[in-house]
Design an enzyme around this catalytic site. Structure first.
Site, mmCIF file in Angstrom:
data_model
loop_
_atom_site.group_PDB
_atom_site.id
_atom_site.type_symbol
_atom_site.label_atom_id
_atom_site.label_comp_id
_atom_site.label_asym_id
_atom_site.label_seq_id
_atom_site.Cartn_x
_atom_site.Cartn_y
_atom_site.Cartn_z
ATOM 1 N N ARG A 30 -27.683 63.850 69.271
ATOM 2 C CA ARG A 30 -28.850 64.526 69.861
ATOM 3 C C ARG A 30 -29.601 63.639 70.862
ATOM 4 O O ARG A 30 -30.251 64.148 71.770
ATOM 5 C CB ARG A 30 -29.808 64.987 68.754
ATOM 6 C CG ARG A 30 -29.332 66.233 68.030
ATOM 7 C CD ARG A 30 -30.336 66.661 66.983
ATOM 8 N NE ARG A 30 -30.018 67.971 66.436
ATOM 9 C CZ ARG A 30 -30.716 68.559 65.467
ATOM 10 N NH1 ARG A 30 -31.762 67.959 64.941
ATOM 11 N NH2 ARG A 30 -30.360 69.753 65.026
ATOM 12 N N LYS A 194 -25.486 77.889 53.249
ATOM 13 C CA LYS A 194 -26.436 79.006 53.311
ATOM 14 C C LYS A 194 -25.748 80.306 53.681
ATOM 15 O O LYS A 194 -25.017 80.368 54.667
ATOM 16 C CB LYS A 194 -27.505 78.719 54.379
ATOM 17 C CG LYS A 194 -28.411 77.576 54.015
ATOM 18 C CD LYS A 194 -29.563 77.515 55.008
ATOM 19 C CE LYS A 194 -30.074 76.097 55.146
ATOM 20 N NZ LYS A 194 -30.581 75.821 56.478
ATOM 21 N N GLY A 346 -25.155 70.225 61.973
ATOM 22 C CA GLY A 346 -25.109 68.765 61.819
ATOM 23 C C GLY A 346 -23.867 68.254 61.111
ATOM 24 O O GLY A 346 -23.282 67.253 61.525
ATOM 25 N N GLY A 369 -29.477 75.988 63.035
ATOM 26 C CA GLY A 369 -30.225 77.237 62.860
ATOM 27 C C GLY A 369 -30.519 77.996 64.143
ATOM 28 O O GLY A 369 -30.415 79.223 64.177
HETATM 29 C C1 3PG Z 1 -33.093 70.827 62.635
HETATM 30 O O1 3PG Z 1 -32.384 69.811 62.598
HETATM 31 O O2 3PG Z 1 -32.962 71.778 61.857
HETATM 32 C C2 3PG Z 1 -34.095 70.898 63.762
HETATM 33 O O3 3PG Z 1 -34.435 69.612 64.194
HETATM 34 C C3 3PG Z 1 -35.323 71.684 63.370
HETATM 35 O O4 3PG Z 1 -35.951 71.051 62.276
HETATM 36 P P1 3PG Z 1 -36.603 71.940 61.129
HETATM 37 O O5 3PG Z 1 -35.505 72.776 60.531
HETATM 38 O O6 3PG Z 1 -37.187 70.942 60.157
HETATM 39 O O7 3PG Z 1 -37.660 72.788 61.776
#
Ligand code: 3PG
Ligand code: MG
Length: 400
Positions: A30, A194, A346, A369
């Site tokens: 990132r 999920k 990720g 997400g």
């Molecule tokens: C993530 O890795 O999901 C993003 O950086 C957003 O973070 P968050 O889900 O804690 O809002």
């Protein structure tokens, strides 16, 4: 947008995985990904803001190590300060010269940044009011946080002339390719823990006829096996709102039996060892930890014949010794596809990076997400805010 000499608030998402004990950065994808935008801003006065994790979590830390890594990837002089909005930060923001980058500390150290609310409410926060008064422009390159409506994602956008960064542009372009005219056959591989963010994607892409096959792994595979009346064991805590999602999965299986592909075998742990069993012969009530070998072969054949492949979420508990076969083999199959390939989330991206194959995909998304929300047909608050800002800019250009 003319950025030369301007004071720019650049919102990025460099929320990265950290080693639990040393807090060393484990994957800097990132951070590397925002370098194109930074290059373009080399004559601007850049103040960079990001969050890292959430309050209460072990990896909710300072951005000092992130700034250190950023120095590798950008030509500007990079400085970090241990403040977000206090007098020290405001003073340092005032001193930034063209060609310099000042990294503020974790924006979520400021409690207001954790509010998720409508933009018209967010513009009333101290965070937005104070920050907006210090900048000429706002640039949002935080695609991975665009599904949140938080002060520095949608609030600042309401008050400052705003634009999307290059990473945001690239990520949105990739999703458009998938949702407009994907080359066929188009295959999705959906796994992970999920079901609540995968079921809406399956519903949306199948209803719009944008996928030919959906190969399931992880917890979604167990849900859809149960929806097909195969009683695989699963841990009730794995799926929240189980009955609701089971019903939605049943409907999908009924309408799209040929397109939804579930595993034929699963891998379990027995006496400390991996054993593979057909889906209808679970060795115990313990939940499966990976897809089985026959499933891997079947999925790989389908992937080999695809012109577009999209993958999100691991197929098994790949962190456990012997249960990474499904995820690794499928990633390798996707990497060998000649067509358009996208991986996101990720875990998958981290694994691809560890194995050095990340450059073999057409697009490696920095988001989990946010990308799934778009694929599920939802709009992203961060992008909607940019669209409104663009309309305002056009409106004032027409007036003058
Ligand atoms: C993530 O890795 O999901 C993003 O950086 C957003 O973070 P968050 O889900 O804690 O809002
Ligand atoms: Mg998240």
């Amino acid at each position: 947008m003319e950025t030369s000499g301007k004071k720019v608030f650049l919102r990025v998402d460099i929320n990265v995985p950290l080693d639990p004990s040393t807090h060393e950065i484990l994957d800097d994808t990132r951070i590397k990904a925002i370098s194109t935008t930074l290059k373009q801003l080399e004559d601007a006065r850049v103040i960079l803001g990001s969050h890292q994790s959430r309050p209460g979590k072990d990896d909710f830390t300072s951005l000092e190590p992130h700034a250190e890594v950023l120095r590798k990837y950008c030509g500007q002089k990079v400085r970090w300060i241990d403040d977000v909005l206090g007098p020290h930060a405001r003073q340092e923001i005032g001193k930034v010269q063209p060609g310099q980058v000042l990294v503020l500390d974790n924006l979520r150290f400021c409690s207001e940044e954790n509010i998720d609310d409508r933009p018209d409410k967010l513009v009333k926060t101290h965070l937005v009011k104070r920050l907006a008064s210090l900048f000429d422009l706002y640039i949002n390159d935080a695609f991975a946080t665009a599904h949140r409506s938080q002060p520095t994602i949608t609030g600042l956008t309401e008050l400052l002339p705003s634009a999307a960064g290059r990473l945001m542009e690239k990520e949105l372009g990739a999703v458009s390719t998938l949702l407009l005219e994907p080359k066929r056959p188009c295959v999705y591989v959906l796994g992970g823990a999920k079901v609540e963010d995968k079921v809406p994607v399956i519903e949306h892409i199948l209803a719009r006829d944008k996928a030919d096959r959906i190969l399931l792994g992880g917890v979604p595979a167990k849900l859809f096996l149960r929806a097909s009346d195969v009683k695989v064991p699963f841990d009730a805590t794995e799926i929240s709102n189980y009955e609701l999602f089971l019903e939605r999965a049943r409907k999908l299986v009924k309408s799209y039996r040929d397109r939804i592909v579930v595993p034929v075998d699963l891998a379990y742990e027995e006496r400390g060892k991996r054993t593979d069993h057909a889906v209808d012969v679970a060795p115990s009530t313990d939940t499966a930890l990976d897809v089985g070998k026959r499933t891997i072969e079947k999925y790989s054949k389908i992937i080999d014949g695809a012109a577009t492949v999209v993958a999100n979420g691991p197929l098994g508990v790949f962190e456990r010794n012997g249960f990474d076969w499904g995820t690794k083999s499928i990633l390798e199959s996707i990497a060998n596809v000649k067509g358009y390939t996208v991986i996101g989330g990720g875990h998958l991206v981290g694994l691809a990076t560890i194995h050095g194959i990340e450059s073999q995909f057409s697009h490696v998304s920095t988001a989990g997400g946010a990308m799934l929300s778009l694929l599920a047909g939802q709009s992203l608050p961060g992008v909607d805010a940019l669209v409104r800002a663009a309309a305002r800019t056009r409106g004032s250009a027409n007036d003058s």
